[in-house]
Write an enzyme that holds these catalytic residues in place. Sequence first.
Site, mmCIF file in Angstrom:
data_model
loop_
_atom_site.group_PDB
_atom_site.id
_atom_site.type_symbol
_atom_site.label_atom_id
_atom_site.label_comp_id
_atom_site.label_asym_id
_atom_site.label_seq_id
_atom_site.Cartn_x
_atom_site.Cartn_y
_atom_site.Cartn_z
ATOM 1 N N ARG A 1 0.856 -1.190 0.000
ATOM 2 C CA ARG A 1 0.000 0.000 0.000
ATOM 3 C C ARG A 1 0.892 1.239 0.000
ATOM 4 O O ARG A 1 1.727 1.410 0.896
ATOM 5 C CB ARG A 1 -0.899 -0.014 1.241
ATOM 6 C CG ARG A 1 -1.729 1.232 1.400
ATOM 7 C CD ARG A 1 -2.766 1.114 2.520
ATOM 8 N NE ARG A 1 -3.485 2.366 2.632
ATOM 9 C CZ ARG A 1 -3.338 3.258 3.624
ATOM 10 N NH1 ARG A 1 -2.539 3.000 4.648
ATOM 11 N NH2 ARG A 1 -4.009 4.391 3.612
ATOM 12 N N HIS B 1 -2.594 11.042 0.772
ATOM 13 C CA HIS B 1 -2.063 10.833 2.116
ATOM 14 C C HIS B 1 -1.432 12.148 2.573
ATOM 15 O O HIS B 1 -0.222 12.244 2.780
ATOM 16 C CB HIS B 1 -1.071 9.663 2.126
ATOM 17 C CG HIS B 1 -0.814 9.063 3.479
ATOM 18 N ND1 HIS B 1 -0.961 7.703 3.741
ATOM 19 C CD2 HIS B 1 -0.428 9.622 4.641
ATOM 20 C CE1 HIS B 1 -0.656 7.470 5.018
ATOM 21 N NE2 HIS B 1 -0.321 8.624 5.587
ATOM 22 N N GLU C 1 -7.105 8.460 6.327
ATOM 23 C CA GLU C 1 -7.376 9.053 7.640
ATOM 24 C C GLU C 1 -7.866 10.494 7.577
ATOM 25 O O GLU C 1 -7.156 11.429 7.984
ATOM 26 C CB GLU C 1 -6.116 8.996 8.515
ATOM 27 C CG GLU C 1 -5.593 7.603 8.722
ATOM 28 C CD GLU C 1 -4.455 7.529 9.736
ATOM 29 O OE1 GLU C 1 -3.952 8.578 10.160
ATOM 30 O OE2 GLU C 1 -4.091 6.414 10.131
ATOM 31 N N ASN D 1 -7.183 1.784 9.759
ATOM 32 C CA ASN D 1 -5.877 1.962 10.391
ATOM 33 C C ASN D 1 -6.091 1.907 11.896
ATOM 34 O O ASN D 1 -6.959 2.614 12.428
ATOM 35 C CB ASN D 1 -5.266 3.311 10.010
ATOM 36 C CG ASN D 1 -4.955 3.416 8.514
ATOM 37 O OD1 ASN D 1 -5.123 2.457 7.753
ATOM 38 N ND2 ASN D 1 -4.496 4.582 8.098
ATOM 39 N N TYR E 1 -4.095 1.803 15.763
ATOM 40 C CA TYR E 1 -2.875 1.884 16.564
ATOM 41 C C TYR E 1 -3.083 1.672 18.063
ATOM 42 O O TYR E 1 -2.219 1.125 18.730
ATOM 43 C CB TYR E 1 -2.184 3.248 16.349
ATOM 44 C CG TYR E 1 -1.547 3.344 14.973
ATOM 45 C CD1 TYR E 1 -0.287 2.810 14.734
ATOM 46 C CD2 TYR E 1 -2.233 3.920 13.914
ATOM 47 C CE1 TYR E 1 0.291 2.860 13.477
ATOM 48 C CE2 TYR E 1 -1.656 3.978 12.643
ATOM 49 C CZ TYR E 1 -0.396 3.453 12.433
ATOM 50 O OH TYR E 1 0.167 3.492 11.181
ATOM 51 N N GLU F 1 -3.231 -0.178 8.157
ATOM 52 C CA GLU F 1 -2.034 0.262 8.885
ATOM 53 C C GLU F 1 -2.135 -0.271 10.301
ATOM 54 O O GLU F 1 -3.200 -0.182 10.933
ATOM 55 C CB GLU F 1 -1.943 1.799 9.018
ATOM 56 C CG GLU F 1 -1.482 2.516 7.790
ATOM 57 C CD GLU F 1 -1.357 4.027 8.012
ATOM 58 O OE1 GLU F 1 -1.150 4.480 9.157
ATOM 59 O OE2 GLU F 1 -1.486 4.751 7.012
HETATM 60 C C1 PNW Z 1 -0.899 7.492 10.727
HETATM 61 N N1 PNW Z 1 -2.962 10.646 16.007
HETATM 62 O O1 PNW Z 1 -0.803 8.757 11.310
HETATM 63 C C2 PNW Z 1 -0.554 7.776 9.274
HETATM 64 O O2 PNW Z 1 -1.435 7.259 8.331
HETATM 65 C C3 PNW Z 1 0.879 7.504 8.934
HETATM 66 O O3 PNW Z 1 1.265 8.327 7.878
HETATM 67 C C4 PNW Z 1 1.735 7.662 10.172
HETATM 68 O O4 PNW Z 1 3.108 7.596 9.891
HETATM 69 C C5 PNW Z 1 1.317 6.593 11.148
HETATM 70 O O5 PNW Z 1 -0.074 6.642 11.416
HETATM 71 C C6 PNW Z 1 2.066 6.660 12.467
HETATM 72 O O6 PNW Z 1 1.840 7.882 13.101
HETATM 73 C C7 PNW Z 1 -1.350 9.129 12.508
HETATM 74 O O7 PNW Z 1 -2.382 11.593 16.580
HETATM 75 C C8 PNW Z 1 -0.827 10.273 13.085
HETATM 76 O O8 PNW Z 1 -4.039 10.179 16.440
HETATM 77 C C9 PNW Z 1 -1.364 10.759 14.244
HETATM 78 C C10 PNW Z 1 -2.434 10.120 14.825
HETATM 79 C C11 PNW Z 1 -2.966 8.978 14.256
HETATM 80 C C12 PNW Z 1 -2.417 8.482 13.087
#
Ligand code: PNW
Length: 467
Positions: free
Chosen positions: A83, A127, A172, A294, A296, A369
């Site tokens: 991707r 992006h 996002e 995505n 995290y 992601e």
């Molecule tokens: C995502 N938050 O970014 C992005 O899609 C990527 O480009 C990035 O490198 C990756 O996650 C890691 O950060 C985020 O603050 C950035 O909630 C910030 C947030 C969430 C996702």
Amino acid sequence: TQEEQTRSELRFPTGFAWGAATSAYQIEGAVTADGRGTSIWDTFTKTPGRVVGGEHADVAIDHYNRYRDDVRIMADLGLSAYRFSVSWPRVQPDGSGAVNQKGLDFYKRLVDELLSHGIDPWLTLYHWDLPQALEDRGGWPARDTALRFADYAAIVHEALHDRVHTWSTVNEPWCAAFLGYASGEHAPGRREPENAIRAAHHLNLAHGLGVQAMGARRVGGCVNLYAITPATASEADQDAARRIDGLQNRFFLDALLTGRYPQDVLDDLRMDLAFIEDGDLKTINAPIDVLLVNYYSRFTVSGAPGGRASAAAAPTDSASPWVGSEHVSFVNGGRPVTAMGWEIDEDGLVEVLARVARDYPRIPLVVSENGAAFEDVLADGRVRDEERRAYFEAHLGACREAIDAGVPLEGYFAWSLMDNFEWAWGYGKRFGIVRVDYETQERLPKDSATWYAEIIRQNRNHEPTDS
Ligand code: PNW
């Protein structure tokens, strides 16, 4: 043995997409090559105080020149899918009008290289690297930006639809809208809460118009979702959880998948919403073939004052991204954290996937992601990134659990293939499964990559070999 048990638990259905992800500005560099225009990230990174250490991505990890080597690394890892995103200002330097053929040609070369190695290209159109010329005309708070995005989507689709099977629109939209226009942590760094809501709507509209502009294709929308827990059972904390879930998750999921904005979120905003025109939500709800999720972390939220303004510290001076819910605070959920300060919670991934499958049935999902930054140490020619490996093992286990519970999950993309420019954090936070030496541009697969390759190999060995 422990190892055999891990492997049998991480057995996935035939045809599951085994991928890794990147984005254009974070890896390409070559920001003036072949007629590329300026993006808001070029401007933002050159503005003092916006990025840690004043870092920028003029060179980044030089993927624009090294893409053949990088595809070879993907092939060595056995990835079945990759991707990546297309840089809008490479294709349309001014964001509208004239097409820069040389910019499109780069993506043709990249895609051909992927295909010749049997790797399925998953193309993301946007992006976060908006052409600066469109920001100068108002950026995402301006409706016209969404219309220009539809033109851009049609151009890229026309050029690459014979080679690219799976498309997605906006990566996002929450981040693009609220980090870009409310907190100011991301480009263009504006702190205008009402305009951030306009931006969010126009990013959704861009998605819908883009889907329509692409005609027959496999296309998806992409959202970043969080598991959200109230700090206590108190009414205030539960209301905080409803608000954060509303703005982070439902504002995008409901719009894309049901054609409505959640009424409670609109009520909380207490603003004039006349910019949402008749028919917009029908456009945003254009049928899609797959939802890219995505994931995290989990947020634990409180309605009582005293917690933090966001889940983890921002690297630079910034405001709250939580428009209309600035009083909500984020508290420590007591889990181990990554180098970003993000809590590690694989159960949250099961929860998020099961929730989407339950509340928005029948849409196939992929985890587009998932990954973690840690302080990697290179020693004796190896990066023993056991914490990152364990993160992937836990989250792939979560994917397995979700599939067992009936979630139509069709693939997984590790973030990220390689260490790269981590936005406002610069190069200090490494998410790659492949280490990059920022002096020499040398690539070195970390232990997590070796482990991931083995999981992929185990799974793909069980697939029919003739395609
Ligand atoms: C995502 N938050 O970014 C992005 O899609 C990527 O480009 C990035 O490198 C990756 O996650 C890691 O950060 C985020 O603050 C950035 O909630 C910030 C947030 C969430 C996702």
